[in-house]
Write a protein that holds these residues in place. Sequence first.
Motif, PDB file in Angstrom:
ATOM      1  N   TYR A 127      -0.159  43.479  53.805  1.00  0.00           N
ATOM      2  CA  TYR A 127       0.602  43.361  52.553  1.00  0.00           C
ATOM      3  C   TYR A 127       1.959  42.700  52.815  1.00  0.00           C
ATOM      4  CZ  TYR A 127      -2.762  46.384  50.185  1.00  0.00           C
ATOM      5  OH  TYR A 127      -3.901  46.907  49.628  1.00  0.00           O
ATOM      6  N   SER A 128       2.387  41.881  51.858  1.00  0.00           N
ATOM      7  CA  SER A 128       3.696  41.239  51.949  1.00  0.00           C
ATOM      8  C   SER A 128       4.521  41.600  50.709  1.00  0.00           C
ATOM      9  CB  SER A 128       3.563  39.717  52.070  1.00  0.00           C
ATOM     10  OG  SER A 128       2.777  39.194  51.013  1.00  0.00           O
ATOM     11  N   ILE A 129       5.827  41.448  50.823  1.00  0.00           N
ATOM     12  CA  ILE A 129       6.759  41.956  49.809  1.00  0.00           C
ATOM     13  C   ILE A 129       6.964  40.949  48.686  1.00  0.00           C
ATOM     14  CG2 ILE A 129       9.109  42.812  49.424  1.00  0.00           C
ATOM     15  CD1 ILE A 129       9.143  43.545  52.422  1.00  0.00           C
ATOM     16  N   ARG A 130       7.073  41.458  47.464  1.00  0.00           N
ATOM     17  CA  ARG A 130       7.422  40.650  46.294  1.00  0.00           C
ATOM     18  C   ARG A 130       8.483  41.394  45.473  1.00  0.00           C
ATOM     19  NH1 ARG A 130       4.673  38.179  49.097  1.00  0.00           N
ATOM     20  NH2 ARG A 130       2.893  36.819  48.650  1.00  0.00           N
ATOM     21  N   THR A 131       9.340  40.640  44.829  1.00  0.00           N
ATOM     22  CA  THR A 131      10.319  41.222  43.904  1.00  0.00           C
ATOM     23  C   THR A 131      10.205  40.503  42.570  1.00  0.00           C
ATOM     24  OG1 THR A 131      12.039  39.682  44.649  1.00  0.00           O
ATOM     25  CG2 THR A 131      11.930  41.822  45.757  1.00  0.00           C
ATOM     26  N   GLY A 132      10.915  41.004  41.575  1.00  0.00           N
ATOM     27  CA  GLY A 132      10.871  40.398  40.252  1.00  0.00           C
ATOM     28  C   GLY A 132      12.173  40.628  39.518  1.00  0.00           C
ATOM     29  N   PRO A 133      12.332  40.050  38.331  1.00  0.00           N
ATOM     30  CA  PRO A 133      13.576  40.204  37.562  1.00  0.00           C
ATOM     31  C   PRO A 133      13.768  41.634  37.081  1.00  0.00           C
ATOM     32  CG  PRO A 133      11.907  39.104  36.236  1.00  0.00           C
ATOM     33  CD  PRO A 133      11.342  39.200  37.624  1.00  0.00           C
ATOM     34  N   LEU A 134      15.013  42.072  37.061  1.00  0.00           N
ATOM     35  CA  LEU A 134      15.328  43.411  36.553  1.00  0.00           C
ATOM     36  C   LEU A 134      15.293  43.428  35.030  1.00  0.00           C
ATOM     37  CD1 LEU A 134      18.246  44.533  38.918  1.00  0.00           C
ATOM     38  CD2 LEU A 134      15.773  44.643  39.274  1.00  0.00           C
ATOM     39  N   ILE A 135      15.742  42.343  34.413  1.00  0.00           N
ATOM     40  CA  ILE A 135      15.598  42.190  32.964  1.00  0.00           C
ATOM     41  C   ILE A 135      14.287  41.458  32.729  1.00  0.00           C
ATOM     42  CG2 ILE A 135      16.556  41.166  30.871  1.00  0.00           C
ATOM     43  CD1 ILE A 135      19.316  41.497  32.048  1.00  0.00           C
ATOM     44  N   GLU A 136      13.341  42.154  32.164  1.00  0.00           N
ATOM     45  CA  GLU A 136      11.977  41.646  32.065  1.00  0.00           C
ATOM     46  C   GLU A 136      11.608  41.383  30.609  1.00  0.00           C
ATOM     47  OE1 GLU A 136       9.527  39.869  33.234  1.00  0.00           O
ATOM     48  OE2 GLU A 136       9.361  41.196  34.982  1.00  0.00           O
ATOM     49  N   LEU A 168      15.170  46.321  30.249  1.00  0.00           N
ATOM     50  CA  LEU A 168      15.335  46.640  31.669  1.00  0.00           C
ATOM     51  C   LEU A 168      13.997  47.187  32.129  1.00  0.00           C
ATOM     52  CD1 LEU A 168      18.835  48.404  31.821  1.00  0.00           C
ATOM     53  CD2 LEU A 168      18.270  46.069  32.493  1.00  0.00           C
ATOM     54  N   ARG A 169      13.401  46.572  33.130  1.00  0.00           N
ATOM     55  CA  ARG A 169      12.019  46.930  33.468  1.00  0.00           C
ATOM     56  C   ARG A 169      11.902  48.427  33.754  1.00  0.00           C
ATOM     57  NH1 ARG A 169      11.370  44.054  39.437  1.00  0.00           N
ATOM     58  NH2 ARG A 169      12.628  45.571  40.609  1.00  0.00           N
ATOM     59  N   THR A 170      10.843  49.015  33.232  1.00  0.00           N
ATOM     60  CA  THR A 170      10.633  50.452  33.368  1.00  0.00           C
ATOM     61  C   THR A 170       9.775  50.800  34.579  1.00  0.00           C
ATOM     62  OG1 THR A 170       8.696  50.368  31.924  1.00  0.00           O
ATOM     63  CG2 THR A 170      10.830  50.776  30.883  1.00  0.00           C
ATOM     64  N   HIS A 171       9.167  49.804  35.209  1.00  0.00           N
ATOM     65  CA  HIS A 171       8.352  50.018  36.405  1.00  0.00           C
ATOM     66  C   HIS A 171       8.238  48.692  37.149  1.00  0.00           C
ATOM     67  CE1 HIS A 171       4.772  49.458  33.367  1.00  0.00           C
ATOM     68  NE2 HIS A 171       5.647  48.488  33.312  1.00  0.00           N
ATOM     69  N   THR A 172       7.671  48.723  38.343  1.00  0.00           N
ATOM     70  CA  THR A 172       7.499  47.497  39.123  1.00  0.00           C
ATOM     71  C   THR A 172       6.170  46.811  38.841  1.00  0.00           C
ATOM     72  OG1 THR A 172       6.751  48.913  40.953  1.00  0.00           O
ATOM     73  CG2 THR A 172       9.033  48.138  41.016  1.00  0.00           C
ATOM     74  N   SER A 173       5.378  47.353  37.918  1.00  0.00           N
ATOM     75  CA  SER A 173       4.067  46.757  37.605  1.00  0.00           C
ATOM     76  C   SER A 173       4.143  45.317  37.090  1.00  0.00           C
ATOM     77  CB  SER A 173       3.335  47.638  36.583  1.00  0.00           C
ATOM     78  OG  SER A 173       3.118  48.925  37.103  1.00  0.00           O
ATOM     79  N   PRO A 174       5.227  44.884  36.400  1.00  0.00           N
ATOM     80  CA  PRO A 174       5.270  43.469  35.995  1.00  0.00           C
ATOM     81  C   PRO A 174       5.168  42.493  37.159  1.00  0.00           C
ATOM     82  CG  PRO A 174       6.936  44.719  34.805  1.00  0.00           C
ATOM     83  CD  PRO A 174       6.354  45.652  35.836  1.00  0.00           C
TER      84      PRO A 174
END
Length: 341
Positions: A127-136, A168-174
């Motif tokens: 597995y490798s790491i991914r991030t995303g925007p906090l404002i989704e 503001l994203r409520t989870h990391t699922s996006p």
Amino acid sequence: MSTTKLESIKDAALTAIKAAPSSKELYDLKVQYLGKSGSLTEIMKEMASLPKEEKPLFGKKVNEVKALLEQAYTEAEEALKKKEISSKMAAEEIDMTLPAMSRFKGTQHPVHIVTEEIFTVMARLGYSIRTGPLIEKDYYNFEALNIPADHPARDMQDTFYIDKSHVLRTHTSPIQIHSLETEKLPLRVIGTGPVFRSDSDISHLPNFHQIEALCVDEKVSMADLKGTISFFVREFFGPGLKTRFRPSFFPFTEPSAEVDCSCPICKGKGCSLCKQSGWIEIGGCGLVNPKVFQAAKIEYPKWQGFAFGFGIERMAIIKYGIEDIRLFPENDVRFLRQFVK
């Protein structure tokens, strides 16, 4: 009579000034003889009773004595200061051969420590790491995850809305959706970062951290999911721990399950952390819902997948036996010093 008295004051003052043992006592002598109510000031008042022709001479002698005493005071003061500095330096002498005192150097925050440990375990599985925007966008936070506007699961999320279409994203699922839309399959990724919910008590924070794993391949089953989580639990919490899966509901997985592990603190015997049950809930999981693949334009059932997620603060609470989640954002040094690696 006044001249004799003046000479007596001069001799007594000079003797006392030269014999003064400290700067404080020397200053007291200055006040005694040269102060506003000192001996010289008082003797000056006697000029009023002297004959007119004697006053200038007596005033001159008083000034001479005053200048002499001031000079004596200055010399004595300098000598005493040098003596006191030398004594102080001798008393505070540093032995350079002594070992240095140890100092607390600080440490990593437990959330960071736990995150890195999770990355290390999952990296061994590819597995490798991914991030995303906090404002989704609302679409990525809800709709693409099979949570439309009228879905009851919206009530499960205490959401901070920026405007009608952003939250503001409520989870990391996006992060799952972003990865499915932009990356080639098959893939194994971990989405991580802060999330936000309007909730705060002994077990909830309005700003906390999640980690979410997504595996997509041509043949993926519930057995693969259970094996991956069981491996992770043993590697992260320690060998010998068991896992169990309870049926649950998440809009973006089907079937879905809650994951428990035997308590790492009491090893399943029962304690206050696990409420004497021997088991602790660690997160949710399931096979990726076909509607999520459809939203990301992924061909199903050619491609299948599973996902699971944990709250990082919760993982730290379980691993270290922390009783109050609100300790994490306070940055109290007494709390953080316990986590020196």
